[in-house]
Design an enzyme around this catalytic site. Structure first.
Site, PDB file in Angstrom:
ATOM      1  N   ASP A  12      95.947 -43.869 -42.171  1.00 50.31           N
ATOM      2  CA  ASP A  12      95.105 -44.827 -41.441  1.00 50.31           C
ATOM      3  C   ASP A  12      93.809 -45.160 -42.171  1.00 50.31           C
ATOM      4  O   ASP A  12      92.784 -45.432 -41.543  1.00 50.31           O
ATOM      5  CB  ASP A  12      94.785 -44.302 -40.024  1.00 50.31           C
ATOM      6  CG  ASP A  12      96.043 -43.984 -39.242  1.00 50.31           C
ATOM      7  OD1 ASP A  12      97.038 -44.701 -39.425  1.00 50.31           O
ATOM      8  OD2 ASP A  12      96.032 -43.015 -38.464  1.00 50.31           O
ATOM      9  N   LYS A  15      95.083 -49.153 -45.204  1.00 53.48           N
ATOM     10  CA  LYS A  15      96.009 -49.637 -46.243  1.00 53.48           C
ATOM     11  C   LYS A  15      96.498 -51.050 -45.925  1.00 53.48           C
ATOM     12  O   LYS A  15      96.594 -51.894 -46.813  1.00 53.48           O
ATOM     13  CB  LYS A  15      97.204 -48.677 -46.379  1.00 53.48           C
ATOM     14  CG  LYS A  15      96.799 -47.270 -46.821  1.00 53.48           C
ATOM     15  CD  LYS A  15      97.983 -46.321 -46.851  1.00 53.48           C
ATOM     16  CE  LYS A  15      98.535 -45.994 -45.489  1.00 53.48           C
ATOM     17  NZ  LYS A  15      97.645 -45.209 -44.621  1.00 53.48           N
ATOM     18  N   GLY A  39     101.693 -47.266 -39.221  1.00 58.46           N
ATOM     19  CA  GLY A  39     101.194 -48.395 -38.440  1.00 58.46           C
ATOM     20  C   GLY A  39     100.103 -49.031 -39.275  1.00 58.46           C
ATOM     21  O   GLY A  39      99.017 -48.464 -39.395  1.00 58.46           O
ATOM     22  N   HIS A  40     100.406 -50.165 -39.902  1.00 60.59           N
ATOM     23  CA  HIS A  40      99.459 -50.813 -40.817  1.00 60.59           C
ATOM     24  C   HIS A  40      98.944 -52.094 -40.172  1.00 60.59           C
ATOM     25  O   HIS A  40      99.713 -53.018 -39.909  1.00 60.59           O
ATOM     26  CB  HIS A  40     100.130 -51.112 -42.162  1.00 60.59           C
ATOM     27  CG  HIS A  40     100.517 -49.859 -42.900  1.00 60.59           C
ATOM     28  ND1 HIS A  40     101.059 -49.861 -44.159  1.00 60.59           N
ATOM     29  CD2 HIS A  40     100.416 -48.549 -42.557  1.00 60.59           C
ATOM     30  CE1 HIS A  40     101.277 -48.609 -44.548  1.00 60.59           C
ATOM     31  NE2 HIS A  40     100.908 -47.800 -43.588  1.00 60.59           N
ATOM     32  N   GLN A 221     101.210 -43.413 -44.765  1.00 59.38           N
ATOM     33  CA  GLN A 221     100.574 -42.113 -44.505  1.00 59.38           C
ATOM     34  C   GLN A 221      99.462 -41.858 -45.536  1.00 59.38           C
ATOM     35  O   GLN A 221      98.902 -42.797 -46.054  1.00 59.38           O
ATOM     36  CB  GLN A 221     101.603 -40.967 -44.495  1.00 59.38           C
ATOM     37  CG  GLN A 221     102.527 -40.973 -43.295  1.00 59.38           C
ATOM     38  CD  GLN A 221     103.660 -41.965 -43.398  1.00 59.38           C
ATOM     39  OE1 GLN A 221     104.391 -41.979 -44.368  1.00 59.38           O
ATOM     40  NE2 GLN A 221     103.829 -42.802 -42.393  1.00 59.38           N
TER      41      GLN A 221
HETATM   42  P1  GDP Z   1      96.590 -48.004 -42.270  1.00 58.77           P
HETATM   43  O1  GDP Z   1      97.625 -47.210 -41.555  1.00 58.77           O
HETATM   44  O2  GDP Z   1      96.048 -47.297 -43.458  1.00 58.77           O
HETATM   45  O3  GDP Z   1      97.032 -49.403 -42.602  1.00 58.77           O
HETATM   46  O4  GDP Z   1      95.360 -48.148 -41.259  1.00 58.77           O
HETATM   47  P2  GDP Z   1      95.472 -48.530 -39.704  1.00 58.77           P
HETATM   48  O5  GDP Z   1      95.799 -49.966 -39.584  1.00 58.77           O
HETATM   49  O6  GDP Z   1      96.326 -47.560 -38.970  1.00 58.77           O
HETATM   50  O7  GDP Z   1      93.985 -48.220 -39.230  1.00 58.77           O
HETATM   51  C1  GDP Z   1      92.880 -48.836 -39.782  1.00 58.77           C
HETATM   52  C2  GDP Z   1      92.120 -49.575 -38.681  1.00 58.77           C
HETATM   53  O8  GDP Z   1      90.832 -49.913 -39.131  1.00 58.77           O
HETATM   54  C3  GDP Z   1      92.753 -50.891 -38.253  1.00 58.77           C
HETATM   55  O9  GDP Z   1      92.475 -51.102 -36.898  1.00 58.77           O
HETATM   56  C4  GDP Z   1      92.026 -51.916 -39.125  1.00 58.77           C
HETATM   57  O10 GDP Z   1      91.977 -53.201 -38.534  1.00 58.77           O
HETATM   58  C5  GDP Z   1      90.646 -51.323 -39.151  1.00 58.77           C
HETATM   59  N1  GDP Z   1      89.875 -51.582 -40.368  1.00 58.77           N
HETATM   60  C6  GDP Z   1      90.305 -51.676 -41.660  1.00 58.77           C
HETATM   61  N2  GDP Z   1      89.259 -51.816 -42.489  1.00 58.77           N
HETATM   62  C7  GDP Z   1      88.148 -51.821 -41.714  1.00 58.77           C
HETATM   63  C8  GDP Z   1      86.739 -51.889 -41.999  1.00 58.77           C
HETATM   64  O11 GDP Z   1      86.303 -51.975 -43.138  1.00 58.77           O
HETATM   65  N3  GDP Z   1      85.895 -51.828 -40.929  1.00 58.77           N
HETATM   66  C9  GDP Z   1      86.332 -51.708 -39.641  1.00 58.77           C
HETATM   67  N4  GDP Z   1      85.428 -51.646 -38.674  1.00 58.77           N
HETATM   68  N5  GDP Z   1      87.648 -51.630 -39.353  1.00 58.77           N
HETATM   69  C10 GDP Z   1      88.539 -51.677 -40.367  1.00 58.77           C
HETATM   70  P1  IMO Z   2      99.929 -44.726 -41.653  1.00 62.33           P
HETATM   71  O1  IMO Z   2     100.897 -45.273 -42.694  1.00 62.33           O
HETATM   72  C1  IMO Z   2      98.363 -41.205 -39.640  1.00 62.33           C
HETATM   73  C2  IMO Z   2     101.184 -37.919 -38.974  1.00 62.33           C
HETATM   74  C3  IMO Z   2     101.540 -37.592 -37.535  1.00 62.33           C
HETATM   75  C4  IMO Z   2     101.771 -36.093 -37.657  1.00 62.33           C
HETATM   76  C5  IMO Z   2     102.450 -35.971 -39.018  1.00 62.33           C
HETATM   77  C6  IMO Z   2     103.985 -35.922 -38.968  1.00 62.33           C
HETATM   78  O2  IMO Z   2      99.647 -45.648 -40.544  1.00 62.33           O
HETATM   79  O3  IMO Z   2      98.710 -44.199 -42.340  1.00 62.33           O
HETATM   80  P2  IMO Z   2     105.826 -37.785 -38.519  1.00 62.33           P
HETATM   81  O4  IMO Z   2     106.041 -38.693 -37.346  1.00 62.33           O
HETATM   82  O5  IMO Z   2     105.583 -38.491 -39.801  1.00 62.33           O
HETATM   83  O6  IMO Z   2     106.894 -36.747 -38.641  1.00 62.33           O
HETATM   84  O7  IMO Z   2     104.474 -36.978 -38.162  1.00 62.33           O
HETATM   85  O8  IMO Z   2     102.059 -37.117 -39.756  1.00 62.33           O
HETATM   86  N1  IMO Z   2     101.408 -39.326 -39.363  1.00 62.33           N
HETATM   87  C7  IMO Z   2     100.425 -40.218 -39.543  1.00 62.33           C
HETATM   88  N2  IMO Z   2      99.089 -40.105 -39.338  1.00 62.33           N
HETATM   89  N3  IMO Z   2      98.884 -42.347 -40.129  1.00 62.33           N
HETATM   90  C8  IMO Z   2     100.204 -42.449 -40.373  1.00 62.33           C
HETATM   91  O9  IMO Z   2     100.756 -43.506 -41.015  1.00 62.33           O
HETATM   92  C9  IMO Z   2     101.056 -41.370 -40.029  1.00 62.33           C
HETATM   93  N4  IMO Z   2     102.381 -41.154 -40.112  1.00 62.33           N
HETATM   94  C10 IMO Z   2     102.570 -39.893 -39.714  1.00 62.33           C
HETATM   95  O10 IMO Z   2     100.472 -37.901 -36.668  1.00 62.33           O
HETATM   96  O11 IMO Z   2     100.554 -35.414 -37.728  1.00 62.33           O
HETATM   97 MG    MG Z   3      98.026 -46.481 -39.636  1.00 62.24          MG
END
Ligand code: GDP
Ligand code: IMO
Ligand code: MG
Length: 419
Positions: A12, A15, A39-40, A221
């Site tokens: 998270d 990415k 979840g991107h 991840q």
């Molecule tokens: P990922 O799994 O690495 O793609 O990240 P996620 O989408 O799960 O979580 C990142 C969250 O932060 C999302 O809600 C993005 O919209 C938000 N986000 C990304 N970059 C920024 C930033 O620079 N500032 C803020 N406030 N939010 C951001």
């Molecule tokens: P993105 O790509 C954050 C974590 C789960 C748990 C562990 C194992 O959005 O960054 P799993 O379901 O993979 O067997 O769970 O990994 N986990 C993540 N945490 N971002 C993710 O993906 C994750 N995918 C798995 O919360 O701790």
């Molecule tokens: Mg994510």
């Protein structure tokens, strides 16, 4: 040009946003490991998209999306994503390809994952069946996309899988069992829907490199969820580090030109497992609310804490990072003080600079920085408050790696080309 993007923490890191931003300069964007646990988030205008399987950036028209053999595929979710993209962007016909070697997540994989989690013996997974799908793959009883094209052999494979998986469901306390016919029918329906996208990604990507195309490989991840190098057993089941990009696509290591690592300006983690700089107090709550730190896949509140440079240093090493991207700097706006862990104190009172095997008992040693008011409207390095620059420069010096981008908001344009 082939670039890999990986998360340097526990996932998270942003990415989705960064890959979508970078995608403009690339022809093909590829997911290489993980599955719907990812979840991107991508924000385009006022619309927010959360992708679990398709590569971020595919909303940009004329980009080719690909899914490599290292991924595990939940086809129901994939079909929903394909439909959404075709509605919002353009048809994926001829611009989307999935490797035939990709393993399929079946309903019992998700049941098993959920049963294990609700029994209290879990590690806090996303319950998306990721671990059980990879388990069957490594035990050589998994079902791959290619297998859908040989019906006779497929029935045998399903039988083999169910002999084990139906038994396992019972052991885990579930009365339901699955029949060969039911799974066969499900797979045939899926074949009709996605058969046209199945191909040989390794061959495709290597050919495209020779044709001079630019390829962006999107990790899921984060480094400390890696099955080998993460905080085992609180990890996911795939190779999340940059090396995973080659084994998950069929591109040789020599094909990789650049490795970009993404880190938040602080740290978060979802699920159980050690987290030395966690803030289990009001400050942690403040960061969670300001950063919207709730899981994009499961909605779970993310654990929040200060940036951990000891951890990041190891991550930079493991991944061979060429350029660093810092995201969510704006979330720290308005704090009087900002801290980063630069060393750990071990149980015996000794202070270390390196990452020990066991993170359970370490206590972070912090370096403190004066806070800053706002980074949100900054679009260049000069527009950043001096204290925010000091913070970023310290990170760069400590990690000995160049920061190329700094993100200061969710939107595509809320980004600074740093160095
Ligand atoms: P990922 O799994 O690495 O793609 O990240 P996620 O989408 O799960 O979580 C990142 C969250 O932060 C999302 O809600 C993005 O919209 C938000 N986000 C990304 N970059 C920024 C930033 O620079 N500032 C803020 N406030 N939010 C951001
Ligand atoms: P993105 O790509 C954050 C974590 C789960 C748990 C562990 C194992 O959005 O960054 P799993 O379901 O993979 O067997 O769970 O990994 N986990 C993540 N945490 N971002 C993710 O993906 C994750 N995918 C798995 O919360 O701790
Ligand atoms: Mg994510």
């Amino acid at each position: 040009m082939v670039t890999v993007v990986v998360g340097l923490q526990w996932g998270d890191e942003g990415k989705g946003k960064i890959v979508d931003y970078l995608a403009e300069k690339y022809d093909i964007i590829v997911r290489f490991q993980g599955g719907t646990n990812a979840g991107h988030t991508v924000l385009v205008g006022n619309e927010e998209f959360i992708f679990h399987l398709v590569p971020s950036g595919i909303l940009r028209e004329n980009k080719i999306g690909a899914i490599g053999a290292g991924v595990v595929l939940d086809i129901d979710t994939l079909l929903k994503e394909i439909k959404l993209i075709e509605e919002k962007s353009s048809s994926l016909e001829n611009r989307f390809i999935i490797d035939g070697r990709t393993h399929i997540t079946l309903p019992f994989h998700k049941d098993e994952d959920a049963l294990q989690e609700t029994s209290g013996k879990g590690i806090g997974t996303t319950k998306r069946g990721i671990g059980p799908t990879y388990r069957d793959k490594y035990w050589r009883i998994g079902i791959r996309l290619f297998d859908l094209f040989d019906e006779e052999k497929l029935r045998e494979s399903i039988e083999k899988s169910l002999t084990f998986n139906n038994y396992l469901l019972q052991i885990l306390g579930e009365n339901k069992t699955y029949s060969v016919d039911e799974i066969f029918k499900m797979l045939m329906n899926w074949r009709d829907e996605i058969g046209k996208f199945v191909g040989d990604i390794a061959l495709f990507l290597n050919d495209e490199i020779n044709a001079g195309k630019n390829i962006l490989l999107e990790g899921a991840q984060g480094t400390f969820l890696d099955i080998n190098f993460g905080t085992y057993p609180y990890v996911t089941s795939s190779h999340t580090i940059s090396g995973g990009a080659t084994i998950g696509t069929g591109l040789p290591p020599s094909a990789i030109d650049e490795i970009i690592g993404i880190s938040k300006a602080y740290t978060t983690r979802v699920g159980k497992g050690p987290f030395p700089t966690e803030l289990e107090n009001q400050l942690g709550d403040h960061i969670r609310e300001r950063g919207g730190e709730y899981g994009a896949t499961t909605g779970r509140p993310r654990r929040c804490g200060w940036l951990d440079l000891v951890l990041l240093k190891y991550s930079v090493m493991l991944n061979g990072i060429d350029n660093l991207v810092i995201t969510k700097l704006d979330v720290l706006d308005g704090l009087d003080e900002v801290k980063v862990a630069t060393q750990y104190e071990l149980m015996d009172g000794s202070i270390v600079d390196h990452l020990p095997y066991n993170l359970d008992m370490v206590k972070p040693v912090y370096t403190s920085f004066e806070g800053w008011r706002s980074t949100k409207s900054a679009r260049s390095i000069e527009e950043l408050p001096a204290n925010a620059r000091k913070y970023l420069d310290f990170i760069e010096e400590y990690l000995e790696v160049n920061i190329s981008l700094v993100s200061v908001g969710k939107e595509r344009n809320e980004i600074i080309e740093y160095h």
